[in-house]
Design a protein around this motif. Sequence first.
Motif, short mmCIF file in Angstrom:
data_model
loop_
_atom_site.label_atom_id
_atom_site.label_comp_id
_atom_site.label_asym_id
_atom_site.label_seq_id
_atom_site.Cartn_x
_atom_site.Cartn_y
_atom_site.Cartn_z
N ILE A 70 53.76 61.66 50.40
CA ILE A 70 54.26 61.91 49.05
C ILE A 70 54.44 60.59 48.29
O ILE A 70 54.11 60.49 47.10
CB ILE A 70 55.57 62.72 49.10
N GLY A 71 54.96 59.55 48.97
CA GLY A 71 55.12 58.25 48.33
C GLY A 71 53.79 57.65 47.91
O GLY A 71 53.68 57.03 46.85
N THR A 72 52.76 57.85 48.73
CA THR A 72 51.43 57.36 48.38
C THR A 72 50.88 58.10 47.16
O THR A 72 50.30 57.48 46.25
CB THR A 72 50.47 57.52 49.57
N ILE A 73 51.09 59.40 47.12
CA ILE A 73 50.62 60.19 45.97
C ILE A 73 51.35 59.77 44.70
O ILE A 73 50.73 59.57 43.65
CB ILE A 73 50.79 61.70 46.25
N ILE A 74 52.66 59.60 44.79
CA ILE A 74 53.45 59.19 43.62
C ILE A 74 53.02 57.80 43.16
O ILE A 74 52.85 57.55 41.96
CB ILE A 74 54.96 59.25 43.92
N GLY A 75 52.83 56.88 44.10
CA GLY A 75 52.40 55.53 43.74
C GLY A 75 51.04 55.51 43.08
O GLY A 75 50.81 54.79 42.11
N THR A 76 50.13 56.34 43.59
CA THR A 76 48.80 56.43 42.99
C THR A 76 48.86 57.00 41.58
O THR A 76 48.19 56.51 40.66
CB THR A 76 47.88 57.29 43.87
N LEU A 77 49.68 58.02 41.40
CA LEU A 77 49.82 58.62 40.07
C LEU A 77 50.43 57.63 39.08
O LEU A 77 50.01 57.58 37.92
CB LEU A 77 50.64 59.89 40.14
#
Length: 81
Positions: A70-77
């Motif tokens: 989830i942190g990777t997805i949020i960071g990418t977004l």
Amino acid sequence: MANLTSPARSRTSAARICTIVAFVFAGLALLLSPLLFGVLGLLLGVVGAVLGDKPLGWYAAAASVAAAVIGTIIGTLLLNM
């Protein structure tokens, strides 16, 4: 005088400490560095489960992996905005 502490008790508290730190690392993986804290939380969760904190150790390991994803997805977004 007899020693009143048993090895099983210290092993259980070491397992609980590993599990608690794994949950903390799961939160840090969500907020700061998903890869670093996610892997550390996964390892500590597995260590906690192997040392005797069975259900919570596995939950902490799963929470660390989920938080890293989830942190990777949020960071990418956030970087692509």
